[in-house]
Scaffold this motif. Structure first.
Motif, PDB file in Angstrom:
ATOM      1  N   TRP A 101     101.482  10.444   6.213  1.00 55.64           N
ATOM      2  CA  TRP A 101     102.748   9.820   6.696  1.00 55.64           C
ATOM      3  C   TRP A 101     102.725   9.792   8.224  1.00 55.64           C
ATOM      4  O   TRP A 101     103.035   8.724   8.609  1.00 55.64           O
ATOM      5  N   LEU A 102     102.280  10.902   9.000  1.00 57.18           N
ATOM      6  CA  LEU A 102     102.073  10.516  10.356  1.00 57.18           C
ATOM      7  C   LEU A 102     101.279   9.548  10.815  1.00 57.18           C
ATOM      8  O   LEU A 102     101.503   8.683  11.557  1.00 57.18           O
ATOM      9  N   LEU A 103     100.307   9.344  10.009  1.00 53.01           N
ATOM     10  CA  LEU A 103      99.345   8.287  10.330  1.00 53.01           C
ATOM     11  C   LEU A 103      99.833   6.928   9.710  1.00 53.01           C
ATOM     12  O   LEU A 103      99.706   5.799  10.495  1.00 53.01           O
ATOM     13  N   THR A 104     100.660   6.964   8.861  1.00 53.58           N
ATOM     14  CA  THR A 104     101.176   5.669   8.277  1.00 53.58           C
ATOM     15  C   THR A 104     102.291   5.140   9.680  1.00 53.58           C
ATOM     16  O   THR A 104     102.082   4.032   9.747  1.00 53.58           O
ATOM     17  N   ARG A 178      94.732   5.640  17.958  1.00 57.56           N
ATOM     18  CA  ARG A 178      96.464   5.178  18.260  1.00 57.56           C
ATOM     19  C   ARG A 178      97.126   6.487  18.361  1.00 57.56           C
ATOM     20  O   ARG A 178      97.909   6.604  19.291  1.00 57.56           O
ATOM     21  N   PHE A 179      97.038   7.431  17.572  1.00 58.27           N
ATOM     22  CA  PHE A 179      97.708   8.695  17.625  1.00 58.27           C
ATOM     23  C   PHE A 179      97.378   9.447  18.990  1.00 58.27           C
ATOM     24  O   PHE A 179      98.306   9.700  19.752  1.00 58.27           O
ATOM     25  N   ASN A 180      96.200   9.448  19.063  1.00 63.53           N
ATOM     26  CA  ASN A 180      95.725  10.313  20.414  1.00 63.53           C
ATOM     27  C   ASN A 180      96.297   9.500  21.685  1.00 63.53           C
ATOM     28  O   ASN A 180      96.751  10.107  22.767  1.00 63.53           O
ATOM     29  N   HIS A 181      96.332   8.186  21.584  1.00 63.19           N
ATOM     30  CA  HIS A 181      96.955   7.497  22.748  1.00 63.19           C
ATOM     31  C   HIS A 181      98.504   7.700  22.732  1.00 63.19           C
ATOM     32  O   HIS A 181      98.904   8.008  24.024  1.00 63.19           O
ATOM     33  N   LEU A 182      99.165   7.726  21.843  1.00 59.07           N
ATOM     34  CA  LEU A 182     100.681   7.896  21.886  1.00 59.07           C
ATOM     35  C   LEU A 182     101.064   9.605  21.985  1.00 59.07           C
ATOM     36  O   LEU A 182     101.827   9.827  23.027  1.00 59.07           O
ATOM     37  N   TYR A 183     100.229  10.420  21.415  1.00 61.41           N
ATOM     38  CA  TYR A 183     100.685  11.902  21.529  1.00 61.41           C
ATOM     39  C   TYR A 183      99.672  12.862  22.329  1.00 61.41           C
ATOM     40  O   TYR A 183      99.982  13.995  22.051  1.00 61.41           O
ATOM     41  N   GLY A 184      98.558  12.404  22.714  1.00 60.20           N
ATOM     42  CA  GLY A 184      97.574  13.210  23.313  1.00 60.20           C
ATOM     43  C   GLY A 184      96.337  13.521  22.331  1.00 60.20           C
ATOM     44  O   GLY A 184      96.415  12.844  21.409  1.00 60.20           O
ATOM     45  N   GLU A 185      95.332  13.982  22.912  1.00 58.24           N
ATOM     46  CA  GLU A 185      94.082  14.171  22.228  1.00 58.24           C
ATOM     47  C   GLU A 185      94.311  15.216  21.269  1.00 58.24           C
ATOM     48  O   GLU A 185      94.249  16.365  21.506  1.00 58.24           O
ATOM     49  N   LEU A 331     100.143  18.899  15.266  1.00 51.73           N
ATOM     50  CA  LEU A 331     100.711  17.645  15.098  1.00 51.73           C
ATOM     51  C   LEU A 331     102.311  17.326  14.901  1.00 51.73           C
ATOM     52  O   LEU A 331     102.803  16.477  15.681  1.00 51.73           O
ATOM     53  N   ARG A 332     102.790  18.387  14.220  1.00 53.83           N
ATOM     54  CA  ARG A 332     104.439  18.300  14.109  1.00 53.83           C
ATOM     55  C   ARG A 332     104.954  18.448  15.604  1.00 53.83           C
ATOM     56  O   ARG A 332     105.835  17.636  16.035  1.00 53.83           O
ATOM     57  N   GLN A 333     104.575  19.373  16.341  1.00 57.95           N
ATOM     58  CA  GLN A 333     104.953  19.551  17.651  1.00 57.95           C
ATOM     59  C   GLN A 333     104.801  18.451  18.574  1.00 57.95           C
ATOM     60  O   GLN A 333     105.471  17.990  19.335  1.00 57.95           O
ATOM     61  N   ALA A 334     103.316  17.768  18.477  1.00 59.61           N
ATOM     62  CA  ALA A 334     102.977  16.576  19.200  1.00 59.61           C
ATOM     63  C   ALA A 334     104.275  15.370  18.919  1.00 59.61           C
ATOM     64  O   ALA A 334     104.601  14.869  20.064  1.00 59.61           O
ATOM     65  N   VAL A 335     104.521  15.211  17.819  1.00 57.51           N
ATOM     66  CA  VAL A 335     105.329  13.913  17.501  1.00 57.51           C
ATOM     67  C   VAL A 335     106.872  14.249  17.530  1.00 57.51           C
ATOM     68  O   VAL A 335     107.703  13.516  17.445  1.00 57.51           O
ATOM     69  N   GLY A 336     107.100  15.500  18.064  1.00 60.32           N
ATOM     70  CA  GLY A 336     108.490  15.904  18.174  1.00 60.32           C
ATOM     71  C   GLY A 336     109.322  16.455  16.884  1.00 60.32           C
ATOM     72  O   GLY A 336     110.509  16.844  17.070  1.00 60.32           O
TER      73      GLY A 336
END
Length: 438
Positions: A101-104, A178-185, A331-336
Motif C-alpha cells: 500500500w505504501l508503494l501504491t 520515487r519513495f526515496n525522493h519523497l521521504y529520504g533514502e 517506513l511508517r515513521q518516514a511517511v508520517g
C-alpha cells in the motif's frame, strides 16, 4: 564508508509462485541452479513461496494449498537449506501487504498501464472486440506493486529473473526511487540478474516444457511413471542403425541437461552410430532417475510430514520478520504514520519548534550530498562532509538511526567537528530520536 559498503554481503531474492506441480523444466531452469547458488559464500539468499501472487492466477483454494506443499517439499528435497537461507511463505509476512500500500501511494497509474501482463490482457480484449478491461482484476493490474514490495522489503540487491520479468524489476526501482525522493533514502535499488546459461527444457512434444502445453514430466513422479513418460517423448521415424540428429532432438536436449560432458559426448556418438530410439530413451530414463531418485525419497518423506514443512516455513518467516518488522516501522515513521504522543501539542503556536531531534539531508552547490542532525531547538549537533550520492548520505543516516552513538566511530571520517558540541549531547540526541521512533 565505500569499502565497508562494498564488503557487505549481496542479497539475492527469488519468488516461487504456488500454482502447479514442479516438473523437470522447473528443476533444471530454477530449482537446481538456485540451490547451488544458495550454497555459495558471501551472499544472503531469500526464497519465498509467492502465495499472494498465486491468488491472481488461481481461485481454487485446495490447489493453492496443495501446490504450496508440493513446491516447498520439492525445494527442500532438492537441497535448499533453511539454516543457510531465509525460506518463507509470502502470506506469513504481514509487512509485505502493508508495504504494497505504501508503494501504491507513490506509483503512477500510467506506469502500471504499461505492465506487460496488463497490456497483453487489454490487447486480447481489444482484438476480440470486448471492453479493454474485461476480466482484468485489480490484482492483475497491481501485480507489479506487490512484486516490488516483495523485493524492496528485504533490500535485495540482485533478483534472478527471466527476460520477461526485467520490466518488473525496473518498476520496483522506479517505486523505490520515487519513495526515496519523497521521504529520504530507505530502499536499495535492485538489479535484475539474468542467467543466460539457464537451460530451457523441451517437453514431451518438443515444445518448451510447460503446464500450459500439458507436456511436462513431474519432477518427483514415481519411477515407473517416469519411465512411461520418457517413452512418450516424440522422436522421428529413423530406424535402428540410421544416424540420428542431436540438433532439435528433445530427448538429447533433456539428457544434456542432466549428464556430464563425457556422458553427453558418448550419447552424441551413439546418435551418430544409429542408436535405437528405445535404447536412447532407456539411457535418458536411467540418467534422470540417477539424479532424481535420492531427492524423490526425501520428497516423499516430506510430503508425509507436512507439519515439518510448516515448521520450517514458520521459522523462515520469523527470520524474515526480524528484518521486515523494524523496517516497516521505519517506513511508517518516514511517511508520517506516527504515534500521536510524539506530535506537538495543539495549543502550541506554529512557531513552536518540535522537541525531537531531526536529521536533514541536502545538496550543496558543489553537487555533493550532506546531512546534519539538529536538536529540538534547531541547534546543530552533527554535520557531514559531502557524499558523492544521496544513497551514501542516506546509508550514513540509517546507520546512526539504527546504532545510535555506537555508529560514530565508524562514521568518524565522514563527520565534521561542530564547535561547542559535546559527545554526550550528540549521544543524548540520538537516544532521544530512537525513543521517539515508533
Amino acid at each position: 564508508m565505500t569499502n565497508k559498503q562494498n564488503s557487505a554481503p549481496q542479497r539475492f531474492l527469488t519468488g516461487i509462485t504456488t500454482t502447479g506441480t514442479p516438473h523437470l523444466g522447473n528443476y533444471v531452469g530454477s530449482i537446481r541452479p538456485s540451490v547451488a547458488a544458495s550454497q555459495g559464500a558471501g551472499a544472503e539468499s531469500f526464497y519465498f513461496l509467492a502465495d499472494y501472487h498465486a491468488l491472481i492466477k488461481c481461485d481454487e483454494p485446495a490447489r493453492i494449498q496443495q501446490s504450496t506443499l508440493e513446491i516447498a517439499a520439492s525445494w527442500l528435497a532438492a537441497g535448499l537449506d533453511p539454516e543457510r537461507v531465509t525460506f518463507y511463505r509470502q502470506s506469513d509476512i504481514p509487512e509485505i501487504p502493508e508495504l504494497t500500500w505504501l508503494l501504491t501511494c507513490v506509483t503512477a497509474k500510467g506506469v502500471l498501464n504499461r505492465a506487460h501482463a496488463y497490456k497483453a490482457s487489454v490487447d486480447k480484449n481489444n482484438a476480440a472486440g470486448n471492453d479493454p478491461d474485461a476480466d482484468v482484476s485489480a490484482g492483475l493490474f497491481m501485480y507489479p506493486v506487490l512484486m516490488g514490495a516483495d523485493i524492496l522489503m528485504f533490500k535485495a540487491h540482485q533478483v534472478p529473473v527471466g527476460r520477461d520479468q526485467i520490466q518488473h524489476i525496473e518498476m520496483a526501482r522506479d517505486m523505490a526511487q520515487r519513495f526515496n525522493h519523497l521521504y529520504g533514502e530507505h530502499f536499495v535499488l535492485p538489479q535484475a540478474l539474468i542467467e543466460e546459461s539457464v537451460a530451457l527444457l523441451p517437453g514431451l512434444d518438443g515444445r518448451k516444457m510447460s503446464k500450459s502445453y500439458d507436456n511436462t514430466i513431474p519432477l518427483f513422479t514415481p519411477r515407473d511413471q517416469l519411465k512411461k513418460l520418457i517413452a512418450g517423448i516424440v522422436t522421428d521415424s529413423r530406424a535402428p542403425g540410421e544416424p540420428k540428429d542431436t540438433e532439435g532432438s528433445a530427448l538429447f536436449q533433456i539428457y544434456q541437461a542432466f549428464a556430464s560432458a563425457p556422458e553427453t559426448a558418448a550419447l552424441r556418438q551413439a546418435f551418430a552410430e544409429g542408436i535405437a530410439w528405445g535404447d536412447a530413451k532407456q539411457t535418458l530414463f536411467e540418467r534422470i532417475d540417477q539424479e532424481v531418485a535420492p531427492m524423490r525419497a526425501r520428497y516423499q518423506a516430506l510430503m508425509q510430514d507436512p507439519a515439518k514443512i510448516e515448521a520450517s516455513l514458520l521459522a523462515g518467516a520469523d527470520k524474515a520478520r526480524r528484518l521486515a518488522t523494524p523496517f516497516i516501522r521505519e517506513l511508517r515513521q518516514a511517511v508520517g504514520l506516527r504515534k500521536l504522543v510524539a506530535a506537538p501539542a495543539a495549543a502550541k503556536s506554529k512557531a513552536t519548534k518540535t522537541s525531537e531531534p531531526v536529521f536533514k539531508q541536502y545538496r550543496e552547490a558543489d553537487g555533493k550530498f550532506h546531512f546534519k542532525l539538529l536538536d529540538g531547538q534547531g541547534q546543530l549537533l552533527l554535520q557531514s562532509y559531502g557524499f558523492e550520492s544521496p544513497k551514501d548520505a542516506g546509508k550514513a543516516i540509517a546507520l546512526l538511526q539504527a546504532q545510535g552513538e555506537a555508529a560514530l566511530p565508524t562514521l568518524q571520517q565522514s563527520l565534521q567537528p561542530v564547535p561547542g558540541v559535546t559527545a554526550d549531547a550528540i549521544a543524548a540526541a540520538l537516544q532521544q530520536w530512537s525513543a521517539a521512533t515508533p
